[in-house]
Design a protein around this motif. Sequence first.
Motif, PDB file in Angstrom:
ATOM      1  N   LEU A   1       9.978  25.966  -0.749  1.00  0.00           N
ATOM      2  CA  LEU A   1       9.349  24.737  -0.645  1.00  0.00           C
ATOM      3  C   LEU A   1       9.204  24.222   0.612  1.00  0.00           C
ATOM      4  CD1 LEU A   1      11.212  22.945  -3.739  1.00  0.00           C
ATOM      5  CD2 LEU A   1       8.956  23.924  -3.701  1.00  0.00           C
ATOM      6  N   THR A   2       9.914  24.649   1.859  1.00  0.00           N
ATOM      7  CA  THR A   2       9.906  24.094   3.111  1.00  0.00           C
ATOM      8  C   THR A   2       8.849  25.005   3.852  1.00  0.00           C
ATOM      9  OG1 THR A   2      11.569  25.726   3.897  1.00  0.00           O
ATOM     10  CG2 THR A   2      12.295  23.607   3.252  1.00  0.00           C
ATOM     11  N   LEU A   3       8.478  24.277   4.865  1.00  0.00           N
ATOM     12  CA  LEU A   3       7.358  24.965   5.785  1.00  0.00           C
ATOM     13  C   LEU A   3       8.054  26.065   6.616  1.00  0.00           C
ATOM     14  CD1 LEU A   3       5.466  21.804   7.201  1.00  0.00           C
ATOM     15  CD2 LEU A   3       4.702  23.615   5.557  1.00  0.00           C
ATOM     16  N   PRO A   4       7.340  27.073   6.860  1.00  0.00           N
ATOM     17  CA  PRO A   4       7.844  28.341   7.664  1.00  0.00           C
ATOM     18  C   PRO A   4       7.985  27.999   9.191  1.00  0.00           C
ATOM     19  CG  PRO A   4       5.867  28.820   7.017  1.00  0.00           C
ATOM     20  CD  PRO A   4       6.017  27.658   6.369  1.00  0.00           C
TER      21      PRO A   4
ATOM     22  N   VAL B   1       7.010  14.404  -3.931  1.00  0.00           N
ATOM     23  CA  VAL B   1       8.326  14.229  -3.030  1.00  0.00           C
ATOM     24  C   VAL B   1       9.244  15.160  -3.798  1.00  0.00           C
ATOM     25  CG1 VAL B   1       9.956  12.512  -2.359  1.00  0.00           C
ATOM     26  CG2 VAL B   1       7.428  12.000  -2.569  1.00  0.00           C
ATOM     27  N   LYS B   2      10.089  16.133  -3.028  1.00  0.00           N
ATOM     28  CA  LYS B   2      11.105  16.524  -3.311  1.00  0.00           C
ATOM     29  C   LYS B   2      12.523  16.180  -2.747  1.00  0.00           C
ATOM     30  CE  LYS B   2       8.567  19.766  -5.467  1.00  0.00           C
ATOM     31  NZ  LYS B   2       8.303  19.774  -6.747  1.00  0.00           N
ATOM     32  N   ALA B   3      13.478  16.371  -3.720  1.00  0.00           N
ATOM     33  CA  ALA B   3      14.845  15.788  -3.062  1.00  0.00           C
ATOM     34  C   ALA B   3      15.336  16.756  -2.055  1.00  0.00           C
ATOM     35  CB  ALA B   3      15.667  15.750  -4.320  1.00  0.00           C
ATOM     36  N   PRO B   4      16.161  16.557  -1.101  1.00  0.00           N
ATOM     37  CA  PRO B   4      16.640  17.332  -0.397  1.00  0.00           C
ATOM     38  C   PRO B   4      17.329  18.465  -1.044  1.00  0.00           C
ATOM     39  CG  PRO B   4      17.036  15.093   0.466  1.00  0.00           C
ATOM     40  CD  PRO B   4      16.553  14.910  -0.824  1.00  0.00           C
TER      41      PRO B   4
ATOM     42  N   GLU C   1       0.920  -1.242  -0.152  1.00  0.00           N
ATOM     43  CA  GLU C   1      -0.096  -0.033  -0.205  1.00  0.00           C
ATOM     44  C   GLU C   1       0.867   1.371  -0.029  1.00  0.00           C
ATOM     45  OE1 GLU C   1      -2.599  -0.293   3.307  1.00  0.00           O
ATOM     46  OE2 GLU C   1      -3.714  -1.794   2.400  1.00  0.00           O
ATOM     47  N   ALA C   2       1.913   1.233   0.718  1.00  0.00           N
ATOM     48  CA  ALA C   2       2.841   2.518   0.876  1.00  0.00           C
ATOM     49  C   ALA C   2       3.412   2.785  -0.545  1.00  0.00           C
ATOM     50  CB  ALA C   2       4.019   2.196   1.769  1.00  0.00           C
ATOM     51  N   GLN C   3       4.008   1.626  -1.265  1.00  0.00           N
ATOM     52  CA  GLN C   3       4.312   1.488  -2.481  1.00  0.00           C
ATOM     53  C   GLN C   3       3.476   2.140  -3.627  1.00  0.00           C
ATOM     54  OE1 GLN C   3       6.014  -2.349  -3.226  1.00  0.00           O
ATOM     55  NE2 GLN C   3       8.022  -2.092  -2.409  1.00  0.00           N
ATOM     56  N   LYS C   4       2.420   1.756  -3.451  1.00  0.00           N
ATOM     57  CA  LYS C   4       1.380   2.363  -4.416  1.00  0.00           C
ATOM     58  C   LYS C   4       0.924   3.728  -4.086  1.00  0.00           C
ATOM     59  CE  LYS C   4      -3.213   1.460  -5.807  1.00  0.00           C
ATOM     60  NZ  LYS C   4      -4.729   0.254  -5.467  1.00  0.00           N
ATOM     61  N   GLU C   5       0.957   4.231  -2.972  1.00  0.00           N
ATOM     62  CA  GLU C   5       0.574   5.629  -2.502  1.00  0.00           C
ATOM     63  C   GLU C   5       1.893   6.392  -3.038  1.00  0.00           C
ATOM     64  OE1 GLU C   5       0.012   8.498   1.161  1.00  0.00           O
ATOM     65  OE2 GLU C   5      -0.163   6.240   1.603  1.00  0.00           O
ATOM     66  N   LEU C   6       3.159   5.927  -2.959  1.00  0.00           N
ATOM     67  CA  LEU C   6       4.278   6.611  -3.339  1.00  0.00           C
ATOM     68  C   LEU C   6       4.294   6.785  -5.012  1.00  0.00           C
ATOM     69  CD1 LEU C   6       7.059   7.993  -2.612  1.00  0.00           C
ATOM     70  CD2 LEU C   6       8.010   5.756  -2.845  1.00  0.00           C
ATOM     71  N   GLU C   7       4.019   5.672  -5.547  1.00  0.00           N
ATOM     72  CA  GLU C   7       3.790   5.638  -7.006  1.00  0.00           C
ATOM     73  C   GLU C   7       2.747   6.828  -7.537  1.00  0.00           C
ATOM     74  OE1 GLU C   7       2.956   1.624  -8.349  1.00  0.00           O
ATOM     75  OE2 GLU C   7       4.877   0.947  -7.656  1.00  0.00           O
ATOM     76  N   GLN C   8       1.673   6.963  -6.856  1.00  0.00           N
ATOM     77  CA  GLN C   8       0.524   7.573  -7.124  1.00  0.00           C
ATOM     78  C   GLN C   8       1.082   9.296  -6.847  1.00  0.00           C
ATOM     79  OE1 GLN C   8      -2.919   6.244  -5.500  1.00  0.00           O
ATOM     80  NE2 GLN C   8      -3.271   4.584  -6.663  1.00  0.00           N
TER      81      GLN C   8
END
Length: 126
Positions: A105-108, A93-96, A81-88
């Motif tokens: 892009l980061t939270l204040p 997701v942003k690279a560091p 389920e986690a893999q499916k959610e990640l694919e969708q």
Amino acid sequence: MKRNPRKVKWTKSYRALRGKDMTQDSTFEFERKRNRPERYDRNVFNNTLNAMKKIHKVRAEREVKHIAKRMQGKKQKELQEAQKELEQSIYMVKAPSVLKEDQSLTLPKLKVKVSQKQAAAQQMEE
């Protein structure tokens, strides 16, 4: 209400049908009701108490195995389920390295003002 007990979740038949309860355990045979009164015998009494301890130990071990067997597929299912959610939602997701370059892009970071009374009250509680 004419409900089918195999479809009502709290019934024994539902739990047995779905594999939630241990129904095939042979240790349940020891708890059958016997209508014949038994004569008191100290050796039989001691043997019965020892057997009860052993049965309790065996039953506890089997219950642990039963629960482990039921939970065995759950980890694999959660991973899928986690893999499916990640694919969708991979686009979210942003690279560091990208986050370091673009701070928008980061939270204040929020600063909260706390009065002296509230700070003292929190220290008293701790």
